[in-house]
Design a protein around this motif. Sequence first.
Motif, PDB file in Angstrom:
ATOM      1  N   ILE A  42      31.580  25.645  33.244  1.00 24.56           N
ATOM      2  CA  ILE A  42      32.426  25.867  34.414  1.00 24.56           C
ATOM      3  C   ILE A  42      33.790  26.327  33.899  1.00 24.56           C
ATOM      4  CG2 ILE A  42      33.577  24.749  36.358  1.00 24.56           C
ATOM      5  CD1 ILE A  42      31.056  22.985  36.634  1.00 24.56           C
ATOM      6  N   TYR A  43      34.337  27.326  34.556  1.00 22.45           N
ATOM      7  CA  TYR A  43      35.610  27.921  34.162  1.00 22.45           C
ATOM      8  C   TYR A  43      36.617  27.744  35.288  1.00 22.45           C
ATOM      9  CZ  TYR A  43      33.160  30.360  30.389  1.00 22.45           C
ATOM     10  OH  TYR A  43      32.425  30.662  29.260  1.00 22.45           O
ATOM     11  N   GLU A  44      37.858  27.414  34.912  1.00 23.41           N
ATOM     12  CA  GLU A  44      38.931  27.442  35.899  1.00 23.41           C
ATOM     13  C   GLU A  44      39.566  28.815  35.801  1.00 23.41           C
ATOM     14  OE1 GLU A  44      41.683  24.364  37.971  1.00 23.41           O
ATOM     15  OE2 GLU A  44      42.360  24.631  35.903  1.00 23.41           O
ATOM     16  N   THR A  45      39.727  29.459  36.957  1.00 26.10           N
ATOM     17  CA  THR A  45      40.162  30.849  36.960  1.00 26.10           C
ATOM     18  C   THR A  45      41.261  31.077  37.994  1.00 26.10           C
ATOM     19  OG1 THR A  45      38.489  31.540  38.585  1.00 26.10           O
ATOM     20  CG2 THR A  45      37.834  31.574  36.284  1.00 26.10           C
ATOM     21  N   ALA A  46      42.129  32.007  37.676  1.00 28.38           N
ATOM     22  CA  ALA A  46      43.192  32.387  38.606  1.00 28.38           C
ATOM     23  C   ALA A  46      42.569  33.086  39.806  1.00 28.38           C
ATOM     24  CB  ALA A  46      44.175  33.312  37.899  1.00 28.38           C
ATOM     25  N   PRO A  47      43.147  32.914  40.995  1.00 31.33           N
ATOM     26  CA  PRO A  47      42.618  33.622  42.161  1.00 31.33           C
ATOM     27  C   PRO A  47      42.760  35.130  41.990  1.00 31.33           C
ATOM     28  CG  PRO A  47      44.605  32.371  42.727  1.00 31.33           C
ATOM     29  CD  PRO A  47      44.289  32.069  41.301  1.00 31.33           C
ATOM     30  N   TRP A  48      41.846  35.851  42.608  1.00 32.60           N
ATOM     31  CA  TRP A  48      41.792  37.315  42.489  1.00 32.60           C
ATOM     32  C   TRP A  48      41.955  37.892  43.886  1.00 32.60           C
ATOM     33  CZ3 TRP A  48      39.310  41.811  43.786  1.00 32.60           C
ATOM     34  CH2 TRP A  48      39.294  42.841  42.848  1.00 32.60           C
ATOM     35  N   GLY A  49      42.657  39.004  44.001  1.00 37.82           N
ATOM     36  CA  GLY A  49      42.847  39.612  45.323  1.00 37.82           C
ATOM     37  C   GLY A  49      44.060  39.014  46.002  1.00 37.82           C
ATOM     38  N   ASP A  52      48.044  33.904  46.145  1.00 41.15           N
ATOM     39  CA  ASP A  52      48.771  32.729  46.632  1.00 41.15           C
ATOM     40  C   ASP A  52      47.779  31.724  47.225  1.00 41.15           C
ATOM     41  OD1 ASP A  52      50.705  30.953  47.424  1.00 41.15           O
ATOM     42  OD2 ASP A  52      51.271  32.073  49.218  1.00 41.15           O
ATOM     43  N   GLN A  53      46.994  31.109  46.341  1.00 43.77           N
ATOM     44  CA  GLN A  53      46.001  30.116  46.740  1.00 43.77           C
ATOM     45  C   GLN A  53      45.623  29.309  45.501  1.00 43.77           C
ATOM     46  OE1 GLN A  53      42.040  31.727  47.756  1.00 43.77           O
ATOM     47  NE2 GLN A  53      42.729  33.721  47.027  1.00 43.77           N
ATOM     48  N   PRO A  54      44.912  28.174  45.678  1.00 44.40           N
ATOM     49  CA  PRO A  54      44.559  27.343  44.529  1.00 44.40           C
ATOM     50  C   PRO A  54      43.636  28.062  43.542  1.00 44.40           C
ATOM     51  CG  PRO A  54      44.224  26.150  46.604  1.00 44.40           C
ATOM     52  CD  PRO A  54      44.499  27.578  46.957  1.00 44.40           C
ATOM     53  N   ALA A  55      43.646  27.587  42.299  1.00 47.06           N
ATOM     54  CA  ALA A  55      42.759  28.125  41.260  1.00 47.06           C
ATOM     55  C   ALA A  55      41.297  27.838  41.627  1.00 47.06           C
ATOM     56  CB  ALA A  55      43.085  27.512  39.907  1.00 47.06           C
ATOM     57  N   PHE A  56      40.414  28.689  41.153  1.00 48.77           N
ATOM     58  CA  PHE A  56      38.981  28.541  41.392  1.00 48.77           C
ATOM     59  C   PHE A  56      38.309  27.834  40.233  1.00 48.77           C
ATOM     60  CE2 PHE A  56      39.705  31.779  44.517  1.00 48.77           C
ATOM     61  CZ  PHE A  56      38.667  31.645  45.427  1.00 48.77           C
ATOM     62  N   LEU A  57      37.191  27.199  40.523  1.00 53.82           N
ATOM     63  CA  LEU A  57      36.207  26.888  39.506  1.00 53.82           C
ATOM     64  C   LEU A  57      35.081  27.888  39.714  1.00 53.82           C
ATOM     65  CD1 LEU A  57      35.871  22.984  39.338  1.00 53.82           C
ATOM     66  CD2 LEU A  57      37.293  24.518  37.961  1.00 53.82           C
ATOM     67  N   ASN A  58      34.636  28.518  38.625  1.00 53.93           N
ATOM     68  CA  ASN A  58      33.561  29.502  38.671  1.00 53.93           C
ATOM     69  C   ASN A  58      32.495  29.163  37.650  1.00 53.93           C
ATOM     70  OD1 ASN A  58      36.100  31.662  39.380  1.00 53.93           O
ATOM     71  ND2 ASN A  58      34.243  31.823  40.598  1.00 53.93           N
ATOM     72  N   GLN A  59      31.265  29.539  37.982  1.00 52.36           N
ATOM     73  CA  GLN A  59      30.129  29.334  37.090  1.00 52.36           C
ATOM     74  C   GLN A  59      29.088  30.398  37.407  1.00 52.36           C
ATOM     75  OE1 GLN A  59      27.770  25.735  37.789  1.00 52.36           O
ATOM     76  NE2 GLN A  59      27.424  25.571  35.597  1.00 52.36           N
ATOM     77  N   VAL A  60      28.417  30.891  36.371  1.00 49.29           N
ATOM     78  CA  VAL A  60      27.293  31.809  36.561  1.00 49.29           C
ATOM     79  C   VAL A  60      26.012  31.042  36.289  1.00 49.29           C
ATOM     80  CG1 VAL A  60      26.104  33.860  35.659  1.00 49.29           C
ATOM     81  CG2 VAL A  60      28.568  33.924  36.067  1.00 49.29           C
ATOM     82  N   ILE A  61      25.037  31.206  37.183  1.00 45.01           N
ATOM     83  CA  ILE A  61      23.714  30.636  36.952  1.00 45.01           C
ATOM     84  C   ILE A  61      22.685  31.755  36.974  1.00 45.01           C
ATOM     85  CG2 ILE A  61      24.318  28.357  37.874  1.00 45.01           C
ATOM     86  CD1 ILE A  61      22.731  29.049  40.411  1.00 45.01           C
ATOM     87  N   ASP A 122      35.156  44.635  36.709  1.00 38.26           N
ATOM     88  CA  ASP A 122      36.602  44.532  36.942  1.00 38.26           C
ATOM     89  C   ASP A 122      37.113  43.093  36.967  1.00 38.26           C
ATOM     90  OD1 ASP A 122      36.646  47.329  37.336  1.00 38.26           O
ATOM     91  OD2 ASP A 122      36.115  47.073  39.447  1.00 38.26           O
ATOM     92  N   ARG A 123      36.247  42.126  36.785  1.00 42.82           N
ATOM     93  CA  ARG A 123      36.643  40.734  37.007  1.00 42.82           C
ATOM     94  C   ARG A 123      36.315  39.839  35.811  1.00 42.82           C
ATOM     95  NH1 ARG A 123      34.607  40.187  43.311  1.00 42.82           N
ATOM     96  NH2 ARG A 123      36.266  41.470  44.162  1.00 42.82           N
ATOM     97  N   ARG A 124      37.364  39.391  35.146  1.00 47.38           N
ATOM     98  CA  ARG A 124      37.194  38.508  33.981  1.00 47.38           C
ATOM     99  C   ARG A 124      36.532  37.193  34.390  1.00 47.38           C
ATOM    100  NH1 ARG A 124      38.647  38.931  29.146  1.00 47.38           N
ATOM    101  NH2 ARG A 124      39.919  40.737  29.575  1.00 47.38           N
ATOM    102  N   PHE A 125      36.832  36.685  35.608  1.00 42.18           N
ATOM    103  CA  PHE A 125      36.248  35.411  36.045  1.00 42.18           C
ATOM    104  C   PHE A 125      34.743  35.511  36.247  1.00 42.18           C
ATOM    105  CE2 PHE A 125      37.381  37.349  40.150  1.00 42.18           C
ATOM    106  CZ  PHE A 125      36.264  37.090  40.937  1.00 42.18           C
ATOM    107  N   VAL A 126      34.207  36.713  36.383  1.00 46.99           N
ATOM    108  CA  VAL A 126      32.761  36.936  36.445  1.00 46.99           C
ATOM    109  C   VAL A 126      32.212  37.118  35.036  1.00 46.99           C
ATOM    110  CG1 VAL A 126      30.954  38.537  37.200  1.00 46.99           C
ATOM    111  CG2 VAL A 126      32.866  38.011  38.731  1.00 46.99           C
ATOM    112  N   LEU A 127      32.874  37.954  34.265  1.00 46.86           N
ATOM    113  CA  LEU A 127      32.348  38.365  32.962  1.00 46.86           C
ATOM    114  C   LEU A 127      32.380  37.263  31.905  1.00 46.86           C
ATOM    115  CD1 LEU A 127      33.810  41.966  32.892  1.00 46.86           C
ATOM    116  CD2 LEU A 127      31.372  41.336  33.002  1.00 46.86           C
ATOM    117  N   ALA A 128      33.377  36.389  31.918  1.00 46.37           N
ATOM    118  CA  ALA A 128      33.441  35.334  30.891  1.00 46.37           C
ATOM    119  C   ALA A 128      32.221  34.402  30.988  1.00 46.37           C
ATOM    120  CB  ALA A 128      34.756  34.565  30.973  1.00 46.37           C
ATOM    121  N   SER A 157      43.713  38.267  34.143  1.00 44.91           N
ATOM    122  CA  SER A 157      44.005  36.962  34.740  1.00 44.91           C
ATOM    123  C   SER A 157      43.397  35.829  33.920  1.00 44.91           C
ATOM    124  CB  SER A 157      43.556  36.898  36.201  1.00 44.91           C
ATOM    125  OG  SER A 157      42.370  37.558  36.423  1.00 44.91           O
ATOM    126  N   ALA A 158      43.988  34.644  34.099  1.00 43.16           N
ATOM    127  CA  ALA A 158      43.628  33.467  33.307  1.00 43.16           C
ATOM    128  C   ALA A 158      42.206  32.996  33.641  1.00 43.16           C
ATOM    129  CB  ALA A 158      44.621  32.350  33.561  1.00 43.16           C
TER     130      ALA A 158
END
Length: 163
Positions: A42-49, A52-61, A122-128, A157-158
């Motif tokens: 699970i990755y904590e990621t900066a919001p995209w788009g 001005d909103q909370p950070a996301f948790l993202n995961q690929v399955i 285009d999205r590091r939060f997807v690719l990582a 982005s982080a």
Amino acid sequence: MAATGQVFLLLGSNLGDRPQVLAAAREAIGKQAGSIAGQSAIYETAPWGITDQPAFLNQVIEISTSLLPEDLLRIILNIEHDLGRVRYERWGARVIDIDILYFGQTVLDSARLTLPHPRIQDRRFVLAPLAEIAPAFLHPLLQKTSSQLLEECPDTSAVSKIP
């Protein structure tokens, strides 16, 4: 139809109990859509788009499913609804977001679904997280691996793996 492997989904949450929401999404997907064959950290990621909103948790399955792409989409939308997703604004804060990144090597552009997901590159939060579990998976249109796409990604982005 036989089960299709290498169907990759991105899970994201930035509202509520984010780890619990992702766990509930995985459980529902495993019961309703297909068996989970792999999952990233699970990755904590900066919001995209809208930033001005909370950070996301993202995961690929990765799932194995016998569903057709549009049927998988319908089930995913139902899971999002069941977990409390309300669509207020594009790229806004949300309890859960589930995107179909790849459905094997299927290329599809319908009114409801575009495969592969049009903004993967285009999205590091997807690719990582994707490169973590499928570094050699080849994008069917761009003919580049997940690792190559991550290396070339213009998004700065982080994205931080949760220990």
